[in-house]
Design an enzyme around this catalytic site. Sequence first.
Site, PDB file in Angstrom:
ATOM      1  N   LYS A  20       0.865  -1.192  -0.183  1.00  0.00           N
ATOM      2  CA  LYS A  20       0.047  -0.041   0.090  1.00  0.00           C
ATOM      3  C   LYS A  20       0.851   1.226   0.029  1.00  0.00           C
ATOM      4  CE  LYS A  20      -3.940   1.665   2.880  1.00  0.00           C
ATOM      5  NZ  LYS A  20      -4.646   1.256   4.168  1.00  0.00           N
ATOM      6  N   SER A  72      -9.386   0.680   3.175  1.00  0.00           N
ATOM      7  CA  SER A  72      -8.510   1.657   2.157  1.00  0.00           C
ATOM      8  C   SER A  72      -7.381   1.036   1.738  1.00  0.00           C
ATOM      9  CB  SER A  72      -7.915   2.928   3.097  1.00  0.00           C
ATOM     10  OG  SER A  72      -6.869   2.207   4.067  1.00  0.00           O
ATOM     11  N   SER A 109      -9.500  -1.761   6.902  1.00  0.00           N
ATOM     12  CA  SER A 109      -9.155  -1.532   5.793  1.00  0.00           C
ATOM     13  C   SER A 109      -8.376  -2.950   5.378  1.00  0.00           C
ATOM     14  CB  SER A 109      -7.908  -0.500   6.004  1.00  0.00           C
ATOM     15  OG  SER A 109      -9.049   0.981   5.974  1.00  0.00           O
TER      16      SER A 109
END
Length: 399
Positions: A31, A108, A132
């Site tokens: 990420k 996310s 997330s």
Amino acid sequence: MNEHWNAFMNNNLKMSPTGSGSLNGRTFAVKDVFDLKNYHSSAGNPDWLRTHDPATQNAPVVDLLLEQGAYLRGTTHTDELMYSLNGENFHYGTPINPRAEDRIPGGSSSGSAVAVAAGLVDFALGTDTGGSIRIPSTYCGLFGIRPTHGLVNIKGVIPLAKSFDTVGWMTKNPELLLAIGEILINQEETYDGFEYLFFEKEAWSFVEGETKESLLHTASILQALFTNTNSLYISDEGLSKWAELFRSIQGREIWKEHGDWIKAVKPTFGPGISERFEWASTLNVDELGPLNNRREKIKQSLSSLLKTNGLLVIPTAPGEAPLRQLSMEDMERYRTRTMQLTCIAGLTGFPQVTIPLMNRNGIPVGLSFIANQSQDIKLLKFIQRLSAILVETNVKIAN
């Protein structure tokens, strides 16, 4: 590399292994919030990217994976400053869910989930504050873990709300999920297996339709496998009150962390994200003490229930991934229900693993297991054994 999926923020950033070990030949992505030497992380926002310097070294968890023979193959998209569960980014677009292209991937850690589900990498790192890792894993049909808070080194990761932030990972199979855990978690296993399953009644009331049918079928198999199962309520006040508590603490921590930067830079945030930061700015940070006292009581209560040999079994999300481009109001309603499930591990800091089941329509749904704190490796080994049993009993697991 096929970027039909829009999984990557930067798929040209590559790092070769620095050693040899259990991940030889495996590929992974991270990420776009992890420090990578000489690289600017965006946290999903162009103004963040513009106003921050490149990292001087890798985040320690990245180095651990490279030392075990894994290849880094890029950074992945995230919701802005990780403050969403949807995976829709106003600036960089929405990664495409390989399991259902008309549905959101979840956030996310959206790009990380899509990269794994599309087969672009073997596994991916993300972060989980309010769900997330767990939610994109569910929507994209993956195994995912939110570890015990503080157990996995989070140095070199852009924070959101520090008392909730964790580093997690996603895979297509439980064997790899465990292999990564054994690298990132330094933990001795003290107890052998789990004996008690607890099904949280209110959590199970949130699911409907085909999702409920799929999850209840698996639950019936679990109840047949375990001698000691029980259905109960873990909250006298209701999970909506727990979710409100989570949101109140998280919002205050977020503004404490990022408020000065937001006031100085005045960044452009997309719909939904902007309103959340605006709300967070109205909160009184001095109220954190009493709120955290309530949180500690919740943690102690659930710990007393689970002890060393119990698991809480809940749906990971209320249902399948929502369709893309729903109204902000509809998405906020779904987020509110989802947070009543994800807040349990968030408030307690306990480890949670989600496993990917399949509805008859081919859309994935998630079933989660929460253990007491610091039982992560034991939980991962349990998930590996359980997955094999479920396959033998003809439960459809996404792969």
